[in-house]
Design a protein around this motif. Structure first.
Motif, PDB file in Angstrom:
ATOM      1  N   LEU A 125       0.850  -1.189   0.000  1.00 52.02           N
ATOM      2  CA  LEU A 125       0.000   0.000   0.000  1.00 52.02           C
ATOM      3  C   LEU A 125       0.886   1.240   0.000  1.00 52.02           C
ATOM      4  CD1 LEU A 125      -2.629  -1.166   2.634  1.00 52.02           C
ATOM      5  CD2 LEU A 125      -2.897  -1.103   0.152  1.00 52.02           C
ATOM      6  N   THR A 126       1.228   1.691  -1.178  1.00 52.77           N
ATOM      7  CA  THR A 126       2.212   2.769  -1.315  1.00 52.77           C
ATOM      8  C   THR A 126       1.593   4.150  -1.494  1.00 52.77           C
ATOM      9  OG1 THR A 126       2.313   2.326  -3.681  1.00 52.77           O
ATOM     10  CG2 THR A 126       3.940   1.224  -2.280  1.00 52.77           C
ATOM     11  N   GLY A 127       0.300   4.221  -1.746  1.00 53.84           N
ATOM     12  CA  GLY A 127      -0.353   5.514  -1.949  1.00 53.84           C
ATOM     13  C   GLY A 127      -1.380   5.796  -0.868  1.00 53.84           C
ATOM     14  N   THR A 128      -1.652   7.074  -0.653  1.00 57.04           N
ATOM     15  CA  THR A 128      -2.641   7.494   0.334  1.00 57.04           C
ATOM     16  C   THR A 128      -3.749   8.252  -0.368  1.00 57.04           C
ATOM     17  OG1 THR A 128      -0.905   7.717   1.995  1.00 57.04           O
ATOM     18  CG2 THR A 128      -2.995   8.822   2.462  1.00 57.04           C
ATOM     19  N   TYR A 129      -5.000   7.890  -0.072  1.00 65.37           N
ATOM     20  CA  TYR A 129      -6.132   8.619  -0.639  1.00 65.37           C
ATOM     21  C   TYR A 129      -6.189  10.021  -0.031  1.00 65.37           C
ATOM     22  CZ  TYR A 129      -8.004   4.288  -2.563  1.00 65.37           C
ATOM     23  OH  TYR A 129      -8.192   3.126  -3.279  1.00 65.37           O
ATOM     24  N   VAL A 130      -6.445  11.014  -0.860  1.00 63.88           N
ATOM     25  CA  VAL A 130      -6.588  12.387  -0.386  1.00 63.88           C
ATOM     26  C   VAL A 130      -8.036  12.573   0.041  1.00 63.88           C
ATOM     27  CG1 VAL A 130      -6.433  14.810  -1.031  1.00 63.88           C
ATOM     28  CG2 VAL A 130      -4.786  13.160  -1.933  1.00 63.88           C
ATOM     29  N   ARG A 131      -8.235  13.040   1.245  1.00 62.22           N
ATOM     30  CA  ARG A 131      -9.574  13.282   1.770  1.00 62.22           C
ATOM     31  C   ARG A 131      -9.884  14.759   1.700  1.00 62.22           C
ATOM     32  NH1 ARG A 131     -11.498   8.455   1.421  1.00 62.22           N
ATOM     33  NH2 ARG A 131     -10.507   6.935   2.739  1.00 62.22           N
ATOM     34  N   PRO A 132     -11.132  15.106   1.356  1.00 64.28           N
ATOM     35  CA  PRO A 132     -11.497  16.525   1.328  1.00 64.28           C
ATOM     36  C   PRO A 132     -11.417  17.134   2.725  1.00 64.28           C
ATOM     37  CG  PRO A 132     -13.402  15.121   0.852  1.00 64.28           C
ATOM     38  CD  PRO A 132     -12.215  14.226   1.021  1.00 64.28           C
ATOM     39  N   MET A 133     -11.033  18.395   2.771  1.00 63.22           N
ATOM     40  CA  MET A 133     -10.944  19.097   4.053  1.00 63.22           C
ATOM     41  C   MET A 133     -12.284  19.752   4.355  1.00 63.22           C
ATOM     42  SD  MET A 133      -7.160  20.737   3.791  1.00 63.22           S
ATOM     43  CE  MET A 133      -7.252  21.428   5.425  1.00 63.22           C
ATOM     44  N   GLY A 134     -12.528  19.944   5.601  1.00 59.55           N
ATOM     45  CA  GLY A 134     -13.755  20.630   6.002  1.00 59.55           C
ATOM     46  C   GLY A 134     -14.790  19.670   6.546  1.00 59.55           C
ATOM     47  N   PRO A 135     -15.926  20.238   6.975  1.00 58.58           N
ATOM     48  CA  PRO A 135     -16.955  19.406   7.605  1.00 58.58           C
ATOM     49  C   PRO A 135     -17.631  18.463   6.631  1.00 58.58           C
ATOM     50  CG  PRO A 135     -17.621  21.730   7.568  1.00 58.58           C
ATOM     51  CD  PRO A 135     -16.271  21.623   6.953  1.00 58.58           C
TER      52      PRO A 135
END
Length: 135
Positions: A125-135
């Motif tokens: 698992l070499t990549g990380t999913y980008v999560r949206p910022m904020g509520p």
């Protein structure tokens, strides 16, 4: 590609996955210019994925269309993913896509991809999913 060919490819993938307890999540949809058929199964916190892609190649006047076929294995979690590991890549003419020998090749390649996906672990698992910022 004709609708009838897409239907046969989709029916093949659904039969293949049902026999192996896989959940189908892609059946011939466009993904960056390729047609994708994909499935996964949950293994603890990991999703183990197999897929195949048909990428149309440039047509030559008077000849049937050709496709590059790619079969891959991958794994991911809710937060991380692996690269896609190609299991096989080959070229076929459009009229070969619904022949018995094509489906036999695909079954063999998908079986190999499934074995490869089962062998992938947390270290892959070499990549990380980008999560949206904020509520």
């Amino acid at each position: 590609m004709e609708d009838k060919q897409l239907e046969k490819l989709t029916a093949f993938m659904k039969r293949y996955c049902k026999a192996r307890g896989l959940t189908v999540y892609g059946c011939g949809g466009d993904r960056h210019g390729s047609l994708e058929w994909s499935a996964f199964y949950k293994d603890g916190s990991m999703n183990r994925t197999v897929a195949f892609f048909l990428t149309p190649e440039m047509e030559t006047l008077g000849m049937s269309a050709t496709y590059e076929v790619t079969v891959i294995a991958a794994v991911d979690t809710d937060t991380h993913f692996s690269q896609r590991y190609p299991v096989s890549t080959f070229r076929v003419s459009e009229d070969f896509l619904t022949k018995r020998t094509f489906f036999k090749q695909m079954r063999n390649d998908l079986n190999e991809a499934l074995q490869r996906a089962r062998g992938l672990g947390l270290a892959d698992l070499t990549g990380t999913y980008v999560r949206p910022m904020g509520p």
